[in-house]
Design a protein around this motif. Sequence first.
Motif, PDB file in Angstrom:
ATOM      1  N   ALA A  16       0.832  -1.212   0.000  1.00 58.10           N
ATOM      2  CA  ALA A  16       0.000   0.000   0.000  1.00 58.10           C
ATOM      3  C   ALA A  16       0.866   1.261   0.000  1.00 58.10           C
ATOM      4  O   ALA A  16       0.517   2.265  -0.634  1.00 58.10           O
ATOM      5  CB  ALA A  16      -0.933  -0.003   1.214  1.00 58.10           C
ATOM      6  N   VAL A  17       2.001   1.209   0.672  1.00 59.32           N
ATOM      7  CA  VAL A  17       2.914   2.357   0.719  1.00 59.32           C
ATOM      8  C   VAL A  17       3.566   2.548  -0.647  1.00 59.32           C
ATOM      9  O   VAL A  17       3.625   3.660  -1.171  1.00 59.32           O
ATOM     10  CB  VAL A  17       3.976   2.174   1.831  1.00 59.32           C
ATOM     11  N   SER A  18       4.038   1.456  -1.247  1.00 67.14           N
ATOM     12  CA  SER A  18       4.642   1.536  -2.584  1.00 67.14           C
ATOM     13  C   SER A  18       3.657   2.082  -3.603  1.00 67.14           C
ATOM     14  O   SER A  18       4.013   2.910  -4.450  1.00 67.14           O
ATOM     15  CB  SER A  18       5.131   0.154  -3.033  1.00 67.14           C
ATOM     16  N   LYS A  19       2.396   1.649  -3.514  1.00 68.95           N
ATOM     17  CA  LYS A  19       1.367   2.126  -4.438  1.00 68.95           C
ATOM     18  C   LYS A  19       1.139   3.638  -4.268  1.00 68.95           C
ATOM     19  O   LYS A  19       0.976   4.369  -5.243  1.00 68.95           O
ATOM     20  CB  LYS A  19       0.063   1.358  -4.216  1.00 68.95           C
ATOM     21  N   ALA A  20       1.141   4.107  -3.033  1.00 68.19           N
ATOM     22  CA  ALA A  20       0.964   5.542  -2.769  1.00 68.19           C
ATOM     23  C   ALA A  20       2.105   6.346  -3.383  1.00 68.19           C
ATOM     24  O   ALA A  20       1.888   7.424  -3.935  1.00 68.19           O
ATOM     25  CB  ALA A  20       0.875   5.799  -1.264  1.00 68.19           C
ATOM     26  N   VAL A  21       3.317   5.817  -3.303  1.00 71.20           N
ATOM     27  CA  VAL A  21       4.478   6.504  -3.868  1.00 71.20           C
ATOM     28  C   VAL A  21       4.335   6.610  -5.386  1.00 71.20           C
ATOM     29  O   VAL A  21       4.458   7.697  -5.954  1.00 71.20           O
ATOM     30  CB  VAL A  21       5.796   5.775  -3.498  1.00 71.20           C
ATOM     31  N   THR A  22       4.062   5.492  -6.045  1.00 74.96           N
ATOM     32  CA  THR A  22       3.999   5.505  -7.510  1.00 74.96           C
ATOM     33  C   THR A  22       2.799   6.280  -8.038  1.00 74.96           C
ATOM     34  O   THR A  22       2.884   6.895  -9.094  1.00 74.96           O
ATOM     35  CB  THR A  22       3.989   4.079  -8.084  1.00 74.96           C
ATOM     36  N   SER A  23       1.694   6.294  -7.305  1.00 76.05           N
ATOM     37  CA  SER A  23       0.527   7.045  -7.791  1.00 76.05           C
ATOM     38  C   SER A  23       0.679   8.549  -7.570  1.00 76.05           C
ATOM     39  O   SER A  23       0.158   9.345  -8.341  1.00 76.05           O
ATOM     40  CB  SER A  23      -0.768   6.533  -7.152  1.00 76.05           C
ATOM     41  N   ASN A  24       1.414   8.953  -6.545  1.00 77.87           N
ATOM     42  CA  ASN A  24       1.606  10.382  -6.280  1.00 77.87           C
ATOM     43  C   ASN A  24       2.781  10.971  -7.049  1.00 77.87           C
ATOM     44  O   ASN A  24       2.747  12.142  -7.428  1.00 77.87           O
ATOM     45  CB  ASN A  24       1.810  10.624  -4.780  1.00 77.87           C
ATOM     46  N   PHE A  25       3.825  10.174  -7.261  1.00 73.28           N
ATOM     47  CA  PHE A  25       5.024  10.662  -7.934  1.00 73.28           C
ATOM     48  C   PHE A  25       5.544   9.616  -8.918  1.00 73.28           C
ATOM     49  O   PHE A  25       6.608   9.026  -8.707  1.00 73.28           O
ATOM     50  CB  PHE A  25       6.094  11.054  -6.905  1.00 73.28           C
ATOM     51  N   PRO A  26       4.805   9.382 -10.010  1.00 70.60           N
ATOM     52  CA  PRO A  26       5.251   8.385 -10.990  1.00 70.60           C
ATOM     53  C   PRO A  26       6.577   8.787 -11.627  1.00 70.60           C
ATOM     54  O   PRO A  26       6.814   9.962 -11.900  1.00 70.60           O
ATOM     55  CB  PRO A  26       4.123   8.380 -12.028  1.00 70.60           C
ATOM     56  N   GLY A  27       7.436   7.790 -11.811  1.00 72.50           N
ATOM     57  CA  GLY A  27       8.731   8.038 -12.436  1.00 72.50           C
ATOM     58  C   GLY A  27       9.810   8.522 -11.485  1.00 72.50           C
ATOM     59  O   GLY A  27      10.967   8.661 -11.879  1.00 72.50           O
ATOM     60  N   TYR A  28       9.468   8.795 -10.240  1.00 72.79           N
ATOM     61  CA  TYR A  28      10.448   9.239  -9.247  1.00 72.79           C
ATOM     62  C   TYR A  28      11.189   8.029  -8.668  1.00 72.79           C
ATOM     63  O   TYR A  28      10.646   6.927  -8.618  1.00 72.79           O
ATOM     64  CB  TYR A  28       9.770   9.998  -8.110  1.00 72.79           C
ATOM     65  N   THR A  29      12.403   8.282  -8.204  1.00 66.42           N
ATOM     66  CA  THR A  29      13.217   7.256  -7.560  1.00 66.42           C
ATOM     67  C   THR A  29      13.285   7.553  -6.068  1.00 66.42           C
ATOM     68  O   THR A  29      13.520   8.701  -5.670  1.00 66.42           O
ATOM     69  CB  THR A  29      14.652   7.257  -8.144  1.00 66.42           C
ATOM     70  N   ILE A  30      13.099   6.535  -5.261  1.00 70.88           N
ATOM     71  CA  ILE A  30      13.208   6.691  -3.807  1.00 70.88           C
ATOM     72  C   ILE A  30      14.679   6.864  -3.446  1.00 70.88           C
ATOM     73  O   ILE A  30      15.521   6.065  -3.850  1.00 70.88           O
ATOM     74  CB  ILE A  30      12.616   5.476  -3.073  1.00 70.88           C
ATOM     75  N   THR A  31      14.984   7.916  -2.677  1.00 67.50           N
ATOM     76  CA  THR A  31      16.360   8.143  -2.232  1.00 67.50           C
ATOM     77  C   THR A  31      16.570   7.748  -0.770  1.00 67.50           C
ATOM     78  O   THR A  31      17.671   7.380  -0.386  1.00 67.50           O
ATOM     79  CB  THR A  31      16.782   9.613  -2.425  1.00 67.50           C
ATOM     80  N   SER A  32      15.516   7.835   0.049  1.00 71.21           N
ATOM     81  CA  SER A  32      15.627   7.384   1.438  1.00 71.21           C
ATOM     82  C   SER A  32      14.243   7.142   2.020  1.00 71.21           C
ATOM     83  O   SER A  32      13.264   7.751   1.604  1.00 71.21           O
ATOM     84  CB  SER A  32      16.384   8.394   2.307  1.00 71.21           C
ATOM     85  N   VAL A  33      14.207   6.213   2.983  1.00 72.73           N
ATOM     86  CA  VAL A  33      12.955   5.886   3.680  1.00 72.73           C
ATOM     87  C   VAL A  33      13.256   5.730   5.161  1.00 72.73           C
ATOM     88  O   VAL A  33      14.199   5.035   5.540  1.00 72.73           O
ATOM     89  CB  VAL A  33      12.327   4.570   3.165  1.00 72.73           C
ATOM     90  N   SER A  34      12.441   6.385   5.991  1.00 72.03           N
ATOM     91  CA  SER A  34      12.498   6.184   7.437  1.00 72.03           C
ATOM     92  C   SER A  34      11.143   5.673   7.889  1.00 72.03           C
ATOM     93  O   SER A  34      10.111   6.205   7.481  1.00 72.03           O
ATOM     94  CB  SER A  34      12.800   7.487   8.171  1.00 72.03           C
ATOM     95  N   ARG A  35      11.166   4.648   8.713  1.00 69.41           N
ATOM     96  CA  ARG A  35       9.938   4.136   9.314  1.00 69.41           C
ATOM     97  C   ARG A  35       9.811   4.775  10.679  1.00 69.41           C
ATOM     98  O   ARG A  35      10.766   4.764  11.472  1.00 69.41           O
ATOM     99  CB  ARG A  35      10.004   2.624   9.449  1.00 69.41           C
ATOM    100  N   GLU A  36       8.639   5.358  10.960  1.00 70.68           N
ATOM    101  CA  GLU A  36       8.416   6.080  12.203  1.00 70.68           C
ATOM    102  C   GLU A  36       7.210   5.493  12.925  1.00 70.68           C
ATOM    103  O   GLU A  36       6.131   5.395  12.352  1.00 70.68           O
ATOM    104  CB  GLU A  36       8.190   7.563  11.893  1.00 70.68           C
ATOM    105  N   ASN A  37       7.434   5.099  14.164  1.00 71.89           N
ATOM    106  CA  ASN A  37       6.366   4.554  14.997  1.00 71.89           C
ATOM    107  C   ASN A  37       6.137   5.476  16.170  1.00 71.89           C
ATOM    108  O   ASN A  37       7.085   5.889  16.823  1.00 71.89           O
ATOM    109  CB  ASN A  37       6.744   3.188  15.559  1.00 71.89           C
ATOM    110  N   ASP A  38       4.875   5.788  16.425  1.00 76.11           N
ATOM    111  CA  ASP A  38       4.511   6.461  17.662  1.00 76.11           C
ATOM    112  C   ASP A  38       3.258   5.771  18.185  1.00 76.11           C
ATOM    113  O   ASP A  38       2.822   4.762  17.638  1.00 76.11           O
ATOM    114  CB  ASP A  38       4.348   7.974  17.480  1.00 76.11           C
ATOM    115  N   LYS A  39       2.667   6.310  19.242  1.00 73.21           N
ATOM    116  CA  LYS A  39       1.522   5.628  19.851  1.00 73.21           C
ATOM    117  C   LYS A  39       0.297   5.594  18.947  1.00 73.21           C
ATOM    118  O   LYS A  39      -0.593   4.777  19.132  1.00 73.21           O
ATOM    119  CB  LYS A  39       1.173   6.266  21.193  1.00 73.21           C
TER     120      LYS A  39
END
Length: 198
Positions: free
Chosen positions: A132-155
Motif C-alpha cells: 500500500a505504501v509503494s502504491k501511494a508513492v507511484t501514484s503520487n510521484f510516478p517516475g520518481y526514484t526513492i532516495t531514502s525511507v524512514s519508518r516512524e512509529n509512535d503511539k
Amino acid sequence: MKLKNCLIAVICAALFASCGENSSNKDNDKDTVVTVAPPPDNTPTNVTVVVPEPTQTAFKTRYPAAASITWKRYEPVDRFDWTWAGWPVMDTADYWVTYTDDGVEYWTWYDENNNWIGTSSEITNHSSLPAAVSKAVTSNFPGYTITSVSRENDKDRTAYEIKLEKGADKAKLLVDENGRVIKKTSKVDGEKTKEKNK
C-alpha cells in the motif's frame, strides 16, 4: 600556559561546586546530566547521562533485544524532522536512545516522565515497503526514484517518510502503513507545493 592552567582550575572548581549542590539529594541524582566544559583548546569531552530507572525499564520492556545502547539527552538530529512527523515538542529534559536490533539501527525518544514518544529507523531495502505504501508513492510521484525511507512509529501510527527524486525535481511523502498520504511536499521545475491530509 599559566592562563590555561588557571582556566582549567576555574572550570574544575565550578564543576565541583555545582556537584556539591546536588549531592545532598540522592533521589534527584538519577535525573542529573553532568557536562564538563571543553578545555580551552576545544578538545572534545564526554557527557555522562544518568537515565531514570523507570525510563530504562520502559525501554528494556519495549525493546528486549536491543544491543549497542547509547542514551543521550534530547537534541535535534538531522535525520528526523520532528515537525514533519507531528510528534510532541521535546526539550533537553527528555531522552533519546540509539541502539541496534537484528542488525538495524534505531532511534527512540522518551519524555522526562518516562513515556515513550516514538521510534525511527532507516529502511535501506526500498522493495520491502508494504504494498500500500509503494502504491501511494507511484501514484503520487510516478517516475520518481526513492532516495531514502524512514519508518516512524509512535503511539498513534506507523508511517513512512519517503524522499524521492526525478532529475532536479524532489519530493517528500509521509504515508501511513495503509497507504494513506498524510503529508507531501515537492519542488518541481522550481515550484514548491505542500499538502496535508487530516
